[in-house]
Design a protein around this motif. Structure first.
Motif, PDB file in Angstrom:
ATOM      1  N   PHE A  48     -34.414  36.884 -62.997  1.00 52.60           N
ATOM      2  CA  PHE A  48     -33.796  36.691 -64.217  1.00 52.60           C
ATOM      3  C   PHE A  48     -33.972  38.163 -65.052  1.00 52.60           C
ATOM      4  O   PHE A  48     -34.669  38.335 -65.781  1.00 52.60           O
ATOM      5  N   ALA A  82     -33.474  43.645 -69.721  1.00 54.25           N
ATOM      6  CA  ALA A  82     -34.050  42.304 -70.131  1.00 54.25           C
ATOM      7  C   ALA A  82     -34.472  41.630 -68.721  1.00 54.25           C
ATOM      8  O   ALA A  82     -33.962  41.861 -67.979  1.00 54.25           O
ATOM      9  N   GLY A  96     -36.426  38.035 -67.772  1.00 54.36           N
ATOM     10  CA  GLY A  96     -36.990  36.639 -68.092  1.00 54.36           C
ATOM     11  C   GLY A  96     -38.122  36.343 -67.318  1.00 54.36           C
ATOM     12  O   GLY A  96     -38.164  36.066 -65.879  1.00 54.36           O
ATOM     13  N   ARG A 132     -40.651  30.038 -70.806  1.00 56.30           N
ATOM     14  CA  ARG A 132     -40.328  31.582 -70.506  1.00 56.30           C
ATOM     15  C   ARG A 132     -40.231  32.252 -71.538  1.00 56.30           C
ATOM     16  O   ARG A 132     -40.125  31.909 -72.796  1.00 56.30           O
ATOM     17  N   GLU A 133     -40.586  33.656 -71.352  1.00 60.39           N
ATOM     18  CA  GLU A 133     -40.173  34.616 -72.529  1.00 60.39           C
ATOM     19  C   GLU A 133     -39.452  35.862 -71.891  1.00 60.39           C
ATOM     20  O   GLU A 133     -39.247  35.953 -70.866  1.00 60.39           O
ATOM     21  N   ILE A 134     -38.608  36.124 -73.016  1.00 64.85           N
ATOM     22  CA  ILE A 134     -37.804  37.338 -72.629  1.00 64.85           C
ATOM     23  C   ILE A 134     -38.455  38.695 -72.949  1.00 64.85           C
ATOM     24  O   ILE A 134     -38.598  38.722 -74.320  1.00 64.85           O
TER      25      ILE A 134
END
Length: 216
Positions: free
Chosen positions: A49, A61, A63, A151-153
């Motif tokens: 991700f 980015a 994920g 989840r954190e981005i």
């Protein structure tokens, strides 16, 4: 008309949504992320991700899924503690070593050592890079996006890049054959990037002329 199946994501479980997304959004680039904790101990883990979102500023980015109990993974925790990470590109020659780094070892186990990987120190950040990776992007933490309980981005600004000699020319064009990157498919699947073609983008005049470029 082609028959379709419809899926209302509001009625699906998180696992069902996950299966549809990873099978549809393919191939996904793989970020083989190296971080260090507050004591300087390295950690490496692959994440698909992942993508680049901007060139000015240069933003990538990640994920990062939380553990089953809701605790952050080592990667996310280390980035919060140190404010940096390094994204290493996975070439076909490194797939097996990357897969070792995906094993959920106990925290005291050095997955890099188990995978037989050498690290080189970072130039602009404290996080090292994988010596054999054909390309590595040193990143400073830009921000975290809290999007839910699973989840954190992570947004990181690329501040330095390492590319193996012969991989990039003086015009900064990266040779995709030399990079030999792999991508993530659904399930346990991966894809090589060796089967490729060029297709120039048209301007409106060329579109109107009917003289469309053909893929090579």
């Amino acid at each position: 008309m082609t028959e379709t199946r419809e899926f209302d994501f509001a009625t699906l479980t998180p696992r069902e949504r996950y299966k549809l997304l990873i099978g549809t959004v393919v191939p996904r680039p793989i970020a083989w992320v190296v971080t260090v904790d507050a004591a300087g101990r390295p950690n490496a883990a692959p994440y698909s991700f992942f993508n680049c979102l901007s060139a000015d500023p240069a933003i990538v980015a990640l994920g990062i899924e939380f553990r089953a109990g809701g605790a952050p993974k080592d990667t996310g925790r280390n980035i919060r503690e140190t404010g940096c990470f390094t994204v290493n590109i996975v070439s076909d020659a490194l797939v097996e070593a990357m897969n070792v780094c995906a094993v959920p070892f106990a925290p005291e186990v050095d997955e890099l050592e188990r995978a037989g990987l050498e690290l080189l120190p970072g130039t602009a950040v404290a996080s090292p890079r994988i010596a054999r990776s054909p390309a590595a992007l040193e990143c400073r933490l830009h921000s975290f996006l809290e999007i839910g309980a699973s989840r954190e981005i992570v947004l990181g600004e690329v501040v330095h890049a390492h590319l193996h000699a012969g991989l990039v020319n003086d015009s900064l064009h990266v040779d995709p054959v030399a990079l030999d990157a792999v991508g993530r498919m659904g399930g346990h699947g991966y894809a090589r990037t060796r089967d490729r073609f060029d297709l120039p983008t048209m301007d409106a005049a060329r579109f109107d002329s009917g003289d469309w470029p053909r893929r090579s």
